[in-house]
Write a protein that holds these residues in place. Structure first.
Motif, short mmCIF file in Angstrom:
data_model
loop_
_atom_site.label_atom_id
_atom_site.label_comp_id
_atom_site.label_asym_id
_atom_site.label_seq_id
_atom_site.Cartn_x
_atom_site.Cartn_y
_atom_site.Cartn_z
N GLY A 1 0.83 -1.20 0.00
CA GLY A 1 0.00 0.00 0.00
C GLY A 1 0.86 1.25 0.00
O GLY A 1 2.07 1.20 -0.28
N PRO A 2 0.25 2.40 0.31
CA PRO A 2 -1.16 2.61 0.62
C PRO A 2 -2.01 2.80 -0.63
O PRO A 2 -1.49 3.07 -1.72
CB PRO A 2 -1.14 3.89 1.46
N ILE A 3 -3.31 2.71 -0.46
CA ILE A 3 -4.22 2.71 -1.60
C ILE A 3 -4.22 4.05 -2.32
O ILE A 3 -4.28 4.09 -3.56
CB ILE A 3 -5.64 2.33 -1.13
N ASP A 4 -4.14 5.16 -1.60
CA ASP A 4 -4.17 6.48 -2.26
C ASP A 4 -2.99 6.64 -3.21
O ASP A 4 -3.14 7.12 -4.34
CB ASP A 4 -4.18 7.60 -1.22
N SER B 1 2.84 -4.41 7.51
CA SER B 1 1.67 -4.03 8.30
C SER B 1 0.37 -4.24 7.55
O SER B 1 -0.70 -4.33 8.16
CB SER B 1 1.78 -2.56 8.74
N THR B 2 0.42 -4.34 6.21
CA THR B 2 -0.79 -4.64 5.44
C THR B 2 -1.27 -6.05 5.73
O THR B 2 -2.45 -6.29 6.00
CB THR B 2 -0.53 -4.47 3.93
N TRP B 3 -0.34 -7.02 5.67
CA TRP B 3 -0.70 -8.40 6.01
C TRP B 3 -1.15 -8.48 7.47
O TRP B 3 -2.16 -9.10 7.78
CB TRP B 3 0.49 -9.32 5.82
N GLU B 4 -0.36 -7.88 8.35
CA GLU B 4 -0.66 -7.96 9.78
C GLU B 4 -2.06 -7.42 10.07
O GLU B 4 -2.83 -8.02 10.83
CB GLU B 4 0.38 -7.18 10.58
N ALA B 5 -2.40 -6.28 9.47
CA ALA B 5 -3.69 -5.65 9.75
C ALA B 5 -4.85 -6.58 9.41
O ALA B 5 -5.81 -6.71 10.18
CB ALA B 5 -3.81 -4.34 8.97
N TYR B 6 -4.77 -7.21 8.24
CA TYR B 6 -5.88 -8.08 7.82
C TYR B 6 -5.97 -9.32 8.70
O TYR B 6 -7.05 -9.69 9.17
CB TYR B 6 -5.67 -8.48 6.36
N ARG C 1 -5.51 -2.45 16.93
CA ARG C 1 -4.33 -2.31 16.06
C ARG C 1 -4.74 -2.49 14.60
O ARG C 1 -4.26 -1.76 13.72
CB ARG C 1 -3.25 -3.33 16.44
N ALA C 2 -5.62 -3.43 14.33
CA ALA C 2 -6.08 -3.64 12.95
C ALA C 2 -6.78 -2.38 12.44
O ALA C 2 -6.58 -1.97 11.28
CB ALA C 2 -7.03 -4.83 12.88
N THR C 3 -7.60 -1.76 13.27
CA THR C 3 -8.30 -0.53 12.88
C THR C 3 -7.32 0.57 12.51
O THR C 3 -7.44 1.21 11.46
CB THR C 3 -9.22 -0.05 14.02
N VAL C 4 -6.33 0.78 13.36
CA VAL C 4 -5.35 1.84 13.14
C VAL C 4 -4.57 1.59 11.85
O VAL C 4 -4.38 2.50 11.02
CB VAL C 4 -4.39 1.95 14.34
N LEU C 5 -4.12 0.37 11.66
CA LEU C 5 -3.32 0.06 10.48
C LEU C 5 -4.14 0.18 9.19
O LEU C 5 -3.66 0.75 8.20
CB LEU C 5 -2.74 -1.35 10.59
N HIS C 6 -5.36 -0.32 9.20
CA HIS C 6 -6.18 -0.22 7.99
C HIS C 6 -6.51 1.25 7.68
O HIS C 6 -6.58 1.64 6.51
CB HIS C 6 -7.47 -1.02 8.15
N GLY D 1 -5.62 3.24 4.24
CA GLY D 1 -6.74 3.73 3.45
C GLY D 1 -7.71 2.65 3.05
O GLY D 1 -8.50 2.83 2.11
N ASP D 2 -7.72 1.52 3.77
CA ASP D 2 -8.63 0.42 3.46
C ASP D 2 -9.86 0.52 4.36
O ASP D 2 -9.92 -0.05 5.45
CB ASP D 2 -7.93 -0.92 3.66
N LEU D 3 -10.88 1.23 3.88
CA LEU D 3 -12.06 1.51 4.69
C LEU D 3 -12.83 0.24 5.04
O LEU D 3 -13.31 0.09 6.17
CB LEU D 3 -12.99 2.48 3.95
N SER D 4 -12.99 -0.66 4.08
CA SER D 4 -13.79 -1.86 4.32
C SER D 4 -13.21 -2.70 5.45
O SER D 4 -13.94 -3.14 6.35
CB SER D 4 -13.89 -2.70 3.05
N ARG D 5 -11.91 -2.89 5.43
CA ARG D 5 -11.30 -3.71 6.49
C ARG D 5 -11.22 -2.95 7.81
O ARG D 5 -11.28 -3.56 8.88
CB ARG D 5 -9.95 -4.23 6.02
N GLU D 6 -11.10 -1.64 7.75
CA GLU D 6 -11.20 -0.85 8.98
C GLU D 6 -12.56 -1.10 9.63
O GLU D 6 -12.65 -1.29 10.85
CB GLU D 6 -11.02 0.64 8.67
N ALA D 7 -13.61 -1.09 8.82
CA ALA D 7 -14.95 -1.32 9.34
C ALA D 7 -15.09 -2.72 9.92
O ALA D 7 -15.77 -2.93 10.94
CB ALA D 7 -15.98 -1.09 8.25
N GLN D 8 -14.46 -3.71 9.29
CA GLN D 8 -14.52 -5.08 9.82
C GLN D 8 -13.89 -5.15 11.21
O GLN D 8 -14.40 -5.84 12.09
CB GLN D 8 -13.81 -6.04 8.86
#
Length: 375
Positions: A55-58, A237-242, A266-271, A275-282
């Motif tokens: 990442g990041p997505i942006d 941190s992308t793998w870790e977050a998911y 931690r997953a919320t902060v990393l996502h 910029g991964d909104l969907s996984r932040e919401a999960q």
């Protein structure tokens, strides 16, 4: 003379990328604006493979936009296909699925026009992932099988593993956890043999969630711990977050609810950073479930509301329906039966177009909670 950087370890390469990330995006833009179209699209195409992992997505989206324009100006359909696939993948990541389908369709046309069979397999796989997001599971399974057939034709072991992995994800979504585990175990063996760390982590994550759903929590915990160890060892941190989201689910399932809150946080902060909104919401929704386990319904409702807000923004109807059902349970515990009823009715509307086994199970659950017939 141009001196290319060389690295003695993954960590060293990661540190270099972190330091130079913004310069790489600027270089792509500068090359495109200067008319160096060949250089611009090649740089963007190379970065696509890095962005998929780090990442990041942006950054990914902006770089790909410049790269795609440059590729089209070269007149090379192969170059255009590379960047169309990158743009389509960004759209899927950000849940802009109609745009993603349009880019994938253009990419598939270009792959077939140029006779790029391996590229065609990759694009079919991408279309399969898009249909997973749409919960068109029959179409997803068909597309992954088409990808697998081409990979077998080309004797490409890696793409056979990719297709098998996604067929396993489809089986999981269809509530066929036994088949999902079979695919994951086969893939784990392959990825360990070739040293593919992302493949190992993905396979372990797939095993963990299917083991959890089957009640094999000790196996699930062992698998997800190994996945997260891979992510942290490689500073990814992308793998870790998911994978932390599933870790949180397993911690809740084993009674370690306070620990699960740490994982979800931690997953919320990393996502959010990625910029991964969907996984932040999960991750937020998982925290809401943890607070319900702790008999703190107000905190539970607050976190579910945050998740619902994101899903409304991304228009992810399936996960919105799941989160609304969770929010209904939390506000009911707060004594607001009318609000709970409204959220459940909205949940049913949100999932109305889905007919797969998980959707059917959620629909029965919500209707039972409303006291209405499943007919």
């Amino acid at each position: 003379d141009i001196i290319f950087p060389s690295f003695t370890s993954v960590a060293e390469a990661h540190d270099w990328y972190t330091l130079e990330r913004s310069n790489l995006m600027t270089a792509t833009r500068a090359a495109a604006n200067a008319g160096l179209h060949e250089e611009a699209w090649r740089l963007a195409a190379t970065l696509h493979h890095i962005y998929r992992i780090l990442g990041p997505i942006d950054d990914w989206r902006v770089t790909t936009e410049f790269g795609l324009r440059a590729a089209r100006r070269t007149g090379s359909r192969s170059a255009e296909a590379e960047l169309l696939e990158s743009m389509a993948t960004v759209c899927v990541k950000t849940h802009k699925l109609a745009d993603g389908a349009r880019y994938f369709d253009m990419c598939l046309e270009a792959r077939r026009e140029t006779g790029d069979r391996l590229g065609e397999a990759a694009t079919l796989n991408g279309l399969g992932q898009l249909n997973l997001r749409r919960r068109n599971l029959t179409d997803a399974e068909r597309l992954f099988n088409e990808c697998l057939a081409i990979a077998r034709e080309l004797d490409d072991d890696l793409w056979q593993a990719v297709a098998r992995g996604n067929l396993g994800v489809t089986a999981y979504q269809l509530l066929d956890n036994t088949t999902a585990i079979e695919f994951a175990l086969r893939n784990l063996e392959y990825h360990e043999t070739v040293g593919n760390l992302l493949g190992q982590g993905d396979s372990l994550h797939a095993l963990a969630r299917s083991y959890r759903e089957l009640g094999h929590t000790s196996k699930a915990l062992d698998a997800i711990k190994k996945a997260i160890e891979i992510a942290r060892k490689n500073q990814n941190s992308t793998w870790e977050a998911y994978w932390l989201i599933e870790y949180g689910h397993i911690e809740r399932a084993t009674g370690r609810v306070f620990d699960s809150l740490t994982s979800y946080q931690r997953a919320t902060v990393l996502h959010r950073q990625h910029g991964d909104l969907s996984r932040e919401a999960q991750a937020l929704d998982g925290a809401g479930l943890a607070y319900r386990n702790l008999e703190r319904p107000k905190d539970s409702a607050d976190f579910h509301r945050l998740a619902v807000s994101i899903y409304r923004e991304t228009r992810d109807l399936w996960l919105l329906g799941v989160s609304l059902s969770n929010l209904a349970a939390a506000v009911e515990l707060l004594g607001d039966a009318e609000k709970a009823r409204q959220f459940r009715e909205e949940s049913l509307i949100s999932i109305a177009t889905f007919d797969d086994p998980r959707a059917q199970a959620l629909r029965r659950q919500v209707r039972d909670e409303l006291g209405t017939s499943d007919a």
